[in-house]
Design a protein around this motif. Sequence first.
Motif, mmCIF file in Angstrom:
data_model
loop_
_atom_site.group_PDB
_atom_site.id
_atom_site.type_symbol
_atom_site.label_atom_id
_atom_site.label_comp_id
_atom_site.label_asym_id
_atom_site.label_seq_id
_atom_site.Cartn_x
_atom_site.Cartn_y
_atom_site.Cartn_z
ATOM 1 N N SER A 79 0.827 -1.208 0.000
ATOM 2 C CA SER A 79 0.000 0.000 0.000
ATOM 3 C C SER A 79 0.859 1.255 0.000
ATOM 4 C CB SER A 79 -0.919 -0.011 1.223
ATOM 5 O OG SER A 79 -1.676 1.177 1.301
ATOM 6 N N LEU A 80 1.935 1.239 0.801
ATOM 7 C CA LEU A 80 2.837 2.388 0.828
ATOM 8 C C LEU A 80 3.477 2.609 -0.538
ATOM 9 C CD1 LEU A 80 4.604 1.841 4.287
ATOM 10 C CD2 LEU A 80 3.162 3.793 3.645
ATOM 11 N N ALA A 81 3.793 1.521 -1.216
ATOM 12 C CA ALA A 81 4.400 1.639 -2.542
ATOM 13 C C ALA A 81 3.451 2.318 -3.520
ATOM 14 C CB ALA A 81 4.795 0.257 -3.055
ATOM 15 N N SER A 82 2.142 2.117 -3.321
ATOM 16 C CA SER A 82 1.153 2.742 -4.207
ATOM 17 C C SER A 82 0.983 4.229 -3.909
ATOM 18 C CB SER A 82 -0.205 2.038 -4.058
ATOM 19 O OG SER A 82 -0.101 0.680 -4.429
ATOM 20 N N SER A 83 1.144 4.587 -2.619
ATOM 21 C CA SER A 83 0.891 5.974 -2.229
ATOM 22 C C SER A 83 2.135 6.846 -2.244
ATOM 23 C CB SER A 83 0.260 6.009 -0.833
ATOM 24 O OG SER A 83 1.137 5.424 0.119
ATOM 25 N N LEU A 84 3.315 6.241 -2.137
ATOM 26 C CA LEU A 84 4.560 7.012 -2.115
ATOM 27 C C LEU A 84 5.354 6.720 -3.382
ATOM 28 C CD1 LEU A 84 5.707 6.489 1.605
ATOM 29 C CD2 LEU A 84 4.741 8.561 0.597
ATOM 30 N N GLN A 85 5.446 7.687 -4.250
ATOM 31 C CA GLN A 85 6.171 7.492 -5.501
ATOM 32 C C GLN A 85 7.669 7.703 -5.333
ATOM 33 O OE1 GLN A 85 4.438 6.291 -8.126
ATOM 34 N NE2 GLN A 85 2.782 6.295 -6.606
ATOM 35 N N ASP A 86 8.044 8.441 -4.292
ATOM 36 C CA ASP A 86 9.460 8.716 -4.053
ATOM 37 C C ASP A 86 10.102 7.522 -3.346
ATOM 38 O OD1 ASP A 86 11.556 9.980 -1.841
ATOM 39 O OD2 ASP A 86 11.723 10.861 -3.846
ATOM 40 N N GLU A 87 11.107 6.921 -3.970
ATOM 41 C CA GLU A 87 11.735 5.718 -3.403
ATOM 42 C C GLU A 87 12.393 6.001 -2.056
ATOM 43 O OE1 GLU A 87 13.163 2.943 -7.083
ATOM 44 O OE2 GLU A 87 14.327 4.773 -6.724
ATOM 45 N N TYR A 88 13.015 7.145 -1.930
ATOM 46 C CA TYR A 88 13.679 7.509 -0.672
ATOM 47 C C TYR A 88 12.657 7.551 0.460
ATOM 48 C CZ TYR A 88 16.763 10.100 2.528
ATOM 49 O OH TYR A 88 17.517 10.501 3.607
ATOM 50 N N ALA A 89 11.544 8.239 0.224
ATOM 51 C CA ALA A 89 10.503 8.345 1.253
ATOM 52 C C ALA A 89 9.897 6.981 1.553
ATOM 53 C CB ALA A 89 9.420 9.321 0.797
ATOM 54 N N LEU A 90 9.726 6.165 0.526
ATOM 55 C CA LEU A 90 9.163 4.833 0.723
ATOM 56 C C LEU A 90 10.097 3.968 1.566
ATOM 57 C CD1 LEU A 90 7.124 2.602 0.170
ATOM 58 C CD2 LEU A 90 8.225 2.221 -2.060
ATOM 59 N N GLY A 91 11.385 4.029 1.272
ATOM 60 C CA GLY A 91 12.345 3.248 2.048
ATOM 61 C C GLY A 91 12.341 3.637 3.510
#
Length: 434
Positions: A79-91
Amino acid sequence: MYAFMCALGLLGPLLPAYGQQRYSQLAEANLAPSATIGSLLNADSAGATLLSAALHFSGNLRVEATRFALEPALAEARSLASSLQDEYALGEALLSLAHARFLKRYVELESTLDAAVLDGRYNCVSSSVLYLLLAKEAGLRPLGIVTTDHSFVALALGDGRLIDVETTNKHGFDPGSKKEFLDSFGRTTGYAYVPPSDYKRRSQVSDRHLVGLIALNRATLAERRGDQLGAMALAVDAHAYMDDDTSRQYLGDRAHNIAATLLNAKRWDEALLFLGRVADYYGSLADLDALGMQARLALLADNVSAMGRDEALAELERAYVAGVVSSSERQEFILAIVSRAADELRKREGWLAAWNALAKAAGDYPSIAQLKGLAATARSNWVADTHNRFAAHFNARRYDEAQAVLKAGLALAPDERLFMDDEKALKSALTARP
């Protein structure tokens, strides 16, 4: 921690004495990977396969409970991967997720995934594996990183950056960067800062290697508590799955310690059986060839110690021709066999018999200088013994008996100074006798 997966060296003296059955079990230790690992060997590093391996290496007691507890977190990662497009923020969000849901208390020796997920107890290995699973589920590219005593994860971002993730710390994403604390209104209330680590010997490892560290750490703990069979089984599975130099060396160390236990207990046959099985299965491994030679030498020493001189020398020559002993070792064995036989002869027949035997051996084996020295010592002891017997008769005025002893001695050693002095004393006594 990754540090405690080190080899433990010769463990035999540290472990309790085993009975016959236990030594036989060590010699027959299973060297083939388990069926579970066999089913994973040809799979890729997809998250589901890595999870299965991590659960297997963690032990089979809480597999389903761990899967059940992980599923909501994996779903949240997607779900986070769908809502956060920025890889840094997702990590960074994934590290927060791991600590918020699971990671509560750092315990250095707790490497299993089930302990991290179900109990909140974790170390660098289990937290790295957990983050690896979440990051892969979110579609990121996590990389396992190890040093001599630590493991963590790095994220390879699409823009080419490599971001370290110190998974043991909830603020460990991109160490060295400043993290803001925000209140519910989005206002900054403080900062967190995790200094970057200076790892001079960091290495990137495969996903399988990172997961396999769970097994290596568990094997080390098993061996420390005396469970060498359990440690060997884990090392076998880990090497089959990791298939790299680290796992092969670790497997060799565990095999070394089983062989050492058998050798220290003087179970030469079991040690040779075990070492032969390992060589058949894995080829040359660690220092096991040298241990095998030690076992063969020890077995030879035991065998010849129970034989007579001639039989022992014949057995030694067969071992020498077969390559079991080197030229220098052959000489050491000859010296031991001959000197032992000479000592037994001395006890039965006296120093003269020992001298004769050693003198003959010195002639038979001229390259072994120590035999000449032993023969010279035996001769000196025979001379002293002969003189003492002469003196006992002489002092008791039994001159005829003294003369007989001296005559026998001079016949064998006419130039012996002590005998010549005795002869002068005897002549003087006989001349002075009324």
